[in-house]
Scaffold this active site. Sequence first.
Site, PDB file in Angstrom:
ATOM      1  CE  LYS A 249       7.715   0.739  -1.606  1.00 39.34           C
ATOM      2  NZ  LYS A 249       6.483   0.882  -0.877  1.00 39.34           N
TER       3      LYS A 249
ATOM      4  CD  GLU B  31      -1.207   0.227 -12.213  1.00 42.00           C
ATOM      5  OE1 GLU B  31      -0.372   1.143 -12.070  1.00 42.00           O
ATOM      6  OE2 GLU B  31      -1.472  -0.301 -13.303  1.00 42.00           O
TER       7      GLU B  31
ATOM      8  CB  VAL C 266       5.083   1.998  -9.375  1.00 47.06           C
ATOM      9  CG1 VAL C 266       5.656   3.367  -9.771  1.00 47.06           C
ATOM     10  CG2 VAL C 266       6.175   0.950  -9.392  1.00 47.06           C
TER      11      VAL C 266
ATOM     12  CD  GLU D  73       6.195   4.221   7.796  1.00 42.15           C
ATOM     13  OE1 GLU D  73       6.070   3.939   9.013  1.00 42.15           O
ATOM     14  OE2 GLU D  73       5.340   3.953   6.932  1.00 42.15           O
TER      15      GLU D  73
ATOM     16  CG  ASP E 235       9.365   4.073  -1.660  1.00 38.43           C
ATOM     17  OD1 ASP E 235       8.723   3.064  -1.338  1.00 38.43           O
ATOM     18  OD2 ASP E 235       8.890   4.983  -2.372  1.00 38.43           O
TER      19      ASP E 235
ATOM     20  CE  LYS F  32       7.033   3.590  -4.531  1.00 44.46           C
ATOM     21  NZ  LYS F  32       6.479   4.757  -3.808  1.00 44.46           N
TER      22      LYS F  32
ATOM     23  N   GLY G 186      -0.907   5.499   0.881  1.00 45.44           N
ATOM     24  CA  GLY G 186      -2.072   5.504   1.761  1.00 45.44           C
ATOM     25  C   GLY G 186      -2.913   4.268   1.547  1.00 45.44           C
TER      26      GLY G 186
END
Length: 430
Positions: free
Chosen positions: A107, A131, A134, A192, A203, A207, A306
């Site tokens: 991203k 794909e 995002v 994190e 982040d 996106k 994940g």
Amino acid sequence: MMRTRPLKVALLGCGVVGSEVARIMTTHADDLTARIGAPVELAGVAVRRPSKVREGIDPALITTDATALLKRGDIDVAIEVIGGIEPARSLITTAFDHGISVVSANKALLAQDGAALHAAAGQAGLDLYYEAAVAGAIPLIRPLRESLAGDKINRVMGIVNGTTNFILDKMDSTGAGYQEALDEATALGYAEADPTADVEGYDAAAKAAILAGIAFHTRVRLDDVYREGMTEVTASDFASAKRMGCTIKLLAICERAADGGSVTARVHPAMIPLSHPLASVREAYNAVFVEAEAAGRLMFYGPGAGGSPTASAVLGDLVAVCRNKLAEATGPGESAYTQLPVSPMGDVVTRYHISLDVADKPGVLAQVATVFAEHGVSIDTVRQKGKDGEASLVVVTHRAPDASLSGTVEALRKLDTVRGVASIMRVEGE
């Protein structure tokens, strides 16, 4: 007729997502062959630490020289799950130079250099699919650029970061403070060790740039996205939200202006009514609400991060790209024909919830109301509570431009009767 010669895949990166991609390619090999129309073969895996044990991956496939892997002449598709800007950008460019289509989950790179990468793919007659960049496993990019390609999308609003949603959900449901909720997210592996990219909205902003570009057929870069983190959200904010029948989410919001002449993209915490579908998104899940002219309102929901969910999106792209290879065709590339400008945050019109610490004496409310009126911001509701010479004043506005609200707050800070601005939060989803 089934092709017997396999399509060869180079896997660039073998961390949480990459290792799961390799596992699925191996365990589901027969199904992938049937769906694509040809076998797919993992031909090489580029990593930084070759000594690390990677269960289920033939050690003979491991290499530290990703460039050599791409240049060896027999690779059909590269899967880039390294992340970051470099070396990912150089490797994707190398892949295109050598006739290799690319599937990426990157991203940050796409938000910064998506236009250049699309141009390189188009010039080479190759695919660039992303794909997984995002909302993890949620099918979102393809519906926006294919299923809704004949429609006009006016708004995309969603929860696109699972870490922040987990933290805010815990603050809402348990009354925990920000740090306590973050500590729980870290202990469970949702955050994190350095959560800055998530909690400060970087982040989600990347996106949002990708979603806005696809939805509005224009180029939106990461630098175009207004970003505000959620580290200042407090338990008191949630209490105020509950009194309004709302909750608080970190939202990515991409909108087309009412006159159609510009777009905006922003990420920030916001109060949303409990009646809105996004309000019920719990834990580390993602959801994106799309408003289109003909299709109406659509919501896409599911796990947004994940290894397995993200790998699912990567493999979906791999199947599509491999099918295109067999058909000697390419899928949709960049659509930026509208070339709409991205308006600054000051032009965004929304409602606001403002909490002020004020002196508890007559005339304070009148002074505050006058400041709002002088800046053209209409007040919807006011709530005041005072004791021992101090008071809190909560003002909820009607819709107003962000620039007007900023001027209002600056003027309020200059009043002798205003001790401080405790919080300012936008109200969305109404």
